[in-house]
Design an enzyme around this catalytic site. Sequence first.
Site, short mmCIF file in Angstrom:
data_model
loop_
_atom_site.label_atom_id
_atom_site.label_comp_id
_atom_site.label_asym_id
_atom_site.label_seq_id
_atom_site.Cartn_x
_atom_site.Cartn_y
_atom_site.Cartn_z
N TYR A 48 31.32 40.74 36.79
CA TYR A 48 32.69 40.24 36.89
C TYR A 48 32.70 38.71 36.94
CZ TYR A 48 37.48 39.85 38.73
OH TYR A 48 38.82 39.54 38.92
N GLY B 228 44.37 50.76 34.99
CA GLY B 228 45.83 50.76 35.09
C GLY B 228 46.37 52.16 34.81
N LYS C 130 44.20 31.98 17.75
CA LYS C 130 43.87 30.96 16.73
C LYS C 130 44.58 31.29 15.42
CE LYS C 130 39.93 30.38 14.03
NZ LYS C 130 38.53 30.75 13.90
N ARG D 155 39.90 47.82 47.33
CA ARG D 155 40.20 46.48 47.81
C ARG D 155 40.68 46.56 49.25
NH1 ARG D 155 42.73 43.35 42.53
NH2 ARG D 155 43.49 45.36 41.82
N PHE E 213 48.02 46.42 37.94
CA PHE E 213 48.80 45.95 39.10
C PHE E 213 49.54 44.65 38.77
CE2 PHE E 213 47.82 42.99 42.79
CZ PHE E 213 49.04 43.17 43.40
N THR F 137 34.37 43.37 28.40
CA THR F 137 35.81 43.16 28.42
C THR F 137 36.12 41.67 28.56
OG1 THR F 137 36.34 45.35 29.22
CG2 THR F 137 37.94 43.64 29.71
P1 NAD Z 1 44.06 46.05 37.47
O1 NAD Z 1 42.77 46.78 37.42
O2 NAD Z 1 45.20 46.70 38.15
O3 NAD Z 1 44.54 45.64 36.01
C1 NAD Z 1 43.67 45.41 34.94
C2 NAD Z 1 44.22 46.15 33.73
O4 NAD Z 1 43.37 45.89 32.60
C3 NAD Z 1 44.26 47.66 33.92
O5 NAD Z 1 45.52 48.16 33.55
C4 NAD Z 1 43.16 48.17 33.00
O6 NAD Z 1 43.40 49.47 32.51
C5 NAD Z 1 43.17 47.12 31.91
N1 NAD Z 1 41.91 47.01 31.18
C6 NAD Z 1 40.66 46.92 31.68
N2 NAD Z 1 39.75 46.83 30.69
C7 NAD Z 1 40.47 46.83 29.52
C8 NAD Z 1 40.10 46.75 28.16
N3 NAD Z 1 38.82 46.65 27.78
N4 NAD Z 1 41.08 46.79 27.22
C9 NAD Z 1 42.39 46.90 27.60
N5 NAD Z 1 42.78 46.98 28.88
C10 NAD Z 1 41.83 46.95 29.83
O7 NAD Z 1 43.75 44.62 38.14
P2 NAD Z 1 44.74 43.44 38.52
O8 NAD Z 1 44.53 43.14 39.95
O9 NAD Z 1 46.08 43.68 38.00
O10 NAD Z 1 44.06 42.24 37.71
C11 NAD Z 1 44.60 41.72 36.52
C12 NAD Z 1 43.82 40.50 36.10
O11 NAD Z 1 43.90 39.48 37.11
C13 NAD Z 1 42.34 40.77 35.88
O12 NAD Z 1 41.89 40.04 34.76
C14 NAD Z 1 41.70 40.24 37.13
O13 NAD Z 1 40.39 39.82 36.90
C15 NAD Z 1 42.61 39.08 37.49
N6 NAD Z 1 42.56 38.78 38.92
C16 NAD Z 1 43.15 39.60 39.84
C17 NAD Z 1 43.05 39.30 41.19
C18 NAD Z 1 43.68 40.15 42.25
O14 NAD Z 1 43.49 39.89 43.43
N7 NAD Z 1 44.48 41.13 41.92
C19 NAD Z 1 42.31 38.18 41.61
C20 NAD Z 1 41.69 37.40 40.64
C21 NAD Z 1 41.84 37.69 39.30
N1 UDP Z 2 36.42 44.85 52.79
C1 UDP Z 2 36.32 45.58 53.99
N2 UDP Z 2 36.67 46.89 53.97
C2 UDP Z 2 37.12 47.53 52.85
C3 UDP Z 2 37.23 46.79 51.64
C4 UDP Z 2 36.86 45.45 51.66
O1 UDP Z 2 35.93 45.03 55.03
O2 UDP Z 2 37.42 48.73 52.93
C5 UDP Z 2 36.05 43.42 52.81
C6 UDP Z 2 35.08 43.02 51.71
O3 UDP Z 2 33.74 43.21 52.14
C7 UDP Z 2 35.42 41.56 51.52
C8 UDP Z 2 36.92 41.50 51.80
O4 UDP Z 2 37.22 42.67 52.55
O5 UDP Z 2 34.76 40.76 52.46
C9 UDP Z 2 37.79 41.46 50.55
O6 UDP Z 2 37.38 42.52 49.70
P1 UDP Z 2 38.11 42.86 48.34
O7 UDP Z 2 37.27 43.87 47.63
O8 UDP Z 2 39.53 43.21 48.60
O9 UDP Z 2 38.15 41.49 47.55
P2 UDP Z 2 36.99 40.45 47.10
O10 UDP Z 2 35.74 40.70 47.89
O11 UDP Z 2 36.81 40.67 45.65
O12 UDP Z 2 37.57 39.14 47.43
N1 UDP Z 3 40.48 38.63 15.89
C1 UDP Z 3 41.43 39.54 16.31
N2 UDP Z 3 42.72 39.38 15.85
C2 UDP Z 3 43.09 38.37 15.01
C3 UDP Z 3 42.09 37.46 14.61
C4 UDP Z 3 40.81 37.61 15.07
O1 UDP Z 3 41.17 40.44 17.07
O2 UDP Z 3 44.26 38.30 14.67
C5 UDP Z 3 39.12 38.78 16.40
C6 UDP Z 3 38.13 39.02 15.28
O3 UDP Z 3 37.62 40.30 15.45
C7 UDP Z 3 37.06 38.00 15.50
C8 UDP Z 3 37.39 37.32 16.82
O4 UDP Z 3 38.76 37.58 17.04
O5 UDP Z 3 35.81 38.59 15.65
C9 UDP Z 3 37.17 35.84 16.81
O6 UDP Z 3 37.90 35.27 15.76
P1 UDP Z 3 37.51 33.87 15.14
O7 UDP Z 3 38.47 33.61 14.02
O8 UDP Z 3 37.44 32.85 16.19
O9 UDP Z 3 36.03 34.07 14.65
P2 UDP Z 3 35.39 34.85 13.44
O10 UDP Z 3 36.46 35.70 12.80
O11 UDP Z 3 34.91 33.79 12.56
O12 UDP Z 3 34.32 35.66 14.09
#
Ligand code: NAD
Ligand code: UDP
Ligand code: UDP
Length: 315
Positions: free
Chosen positions: A147, A40, A107, A188, A15, A94
């Site tokens: 999370y 996504g 880095k 959400r 998103f 993740t």
């Molecule tokens: P989203 O779920 O739509 O997007 C997250 C994306 O990350 C997805 O496309 C998913 O496929 C990808 N993804 C998940 N795990 C992955 C992995 N291991 N490797 C590669 N891709 C991976 O959610 P969003 O709302 O767009 O959130 C994006 C970021 O913003 C997230 O890090 C979320 O924690 C942060 N965030 C969002 C909100 C919000 O309200 N939308 C609030 C606080 C923080």
């Molecule tokens: N919520 C709700 N009904 C729904 C989904 C969420 O009342 O169908 C409430 C949820 O309990 C929370 C608020 O709405 O208090 C926001 O929820 P969301 O999952 O969007 O975000 P977050 O809790 O992560 O802030």
């Molecule tokens: N890494 C990566 N891409 C790069 C360089 C590093 O994905 O271009 C990853 C790599 O797998 C490593 C991690 O990043 O485990 C952390 O890297 P860093 O150099 O900090 O630590 P180290 O290699 O010593 O574990």
Amino acid sequence: MHGRKRVLVTGGAGFLGSHLCESLLAEGHEVLCVDNYYTGKKDNILHLLKDPHFELLRHDVTFPLYVEVDEIFSLACPASPVHYQHDPVQTTKTSVHGSINMLGLAKRIGAKILLASTSEVYGDPRCHPQTEAYWGNVNPIGPRACYDEGKRCAETLFFDYRRQHGLNIRVARIFNTYGPRMAADDGRVVSSFIVQALQGKPLTIYGDGSQTRSFCHVDDMVTGLRRFMDQEDDFPGPMNLGNPVESSILEIAETVLRLTHSRSDIEYRPLPENDPVRRCPDIGLARQKLNWEPSVNLEQGLQATIDYFKRTLEL
Ligand code: NAD
Ligand code: UDP
Ligand code: UDP
């Protein structure tokens, strides 16, 4: 083009990520979108595929990634409770392994890197509104911990890579963001209420609806994230980004019913465990450092989101 940057957006098919990719391309930057499509989808970025400056890579950030870019926006992570609790171990991996890999990448190539952290690091806050100085109130073993603690650890890693390796980092604490391309089934509150209202199903309020959140439109959020990345001084954050207008969940339900002209009922369900009672950002720091504040009001933003769901769900 002068000033064209190569920018990696992880979670770019999600998103927020898809809007960010769009905004970067619109200014002539090259975008590498990395996503494993966990939450996504390709549909979110299909329209960008024809742009020769857009590149798409299916990859899971918990595995190493070797590419060359100037900046990294680290967004990959499921964000809604339904999604991140589906496979909680993968959620923590993740945030933690994914951050280590992206920081290792930053880095090696000397890239600037921004973390999409979250207001969830404040947990169920004892301080209101939340400032960046507040350390939070998070249950480390509850259902939201994968999370919340994952992101807290990601923040730790970002600051340690800065202290230990001199990385140029940005930690943004994003508060609830909504808008077009939210997934209809992400559970959400905004997406759920709109889809329920459009389908004539009851709106499901958890608890009595008196809990609050502060909702920021995605366009405002993308502007904030980009301004934070672009700011000249080496200020790492953490920085709250969100809309400081607080609404109760009951108010959101009533507004959605009014804007959709829906005759759906409201159905009350039990409040999920550890659901925060109040949440509202103090954005004084973002105002001062980035000259940023949201400009889309809730009704405008909800209307745009309703229009999106009407189109995509063909209602
Ligand atoms: P989203 O779920 O739509 O997007 C997250 C994306 O990350 C997805 O496309 C998913 O496929 C990808 N993804 C998940 N795990 C992955 C992995 N291991 N490797 C590669 N891709 C991976 O959610 P969003 O709302 O767009 O959130 C994006 C970021 O913003 C997230 O890090 C979320 O924690 C942060 N965030 C969002 C909100 C919000 O309200 N939308 C609030 C606080 C923080
Ligand atoms: N919520 C709700 N009904 C729904 C989904 C969420 O009342 O169908 C409430 C949820 O309990 C929370 C608020 O709405 O208090 C926001 O929820 P969301 O999952 O969007 O975000 P977050 O809790 O992560 O802030
Ligand atoms: N890494 C990566 N891409 C790069 C360089 C590093 O994905 O271009 C990853 C790599 O797998 C490593 C991690 O990043 O485990 C952390 O890297 P860093 O150099 O900090 O630590 P180290 O290699 O010593 O574990």
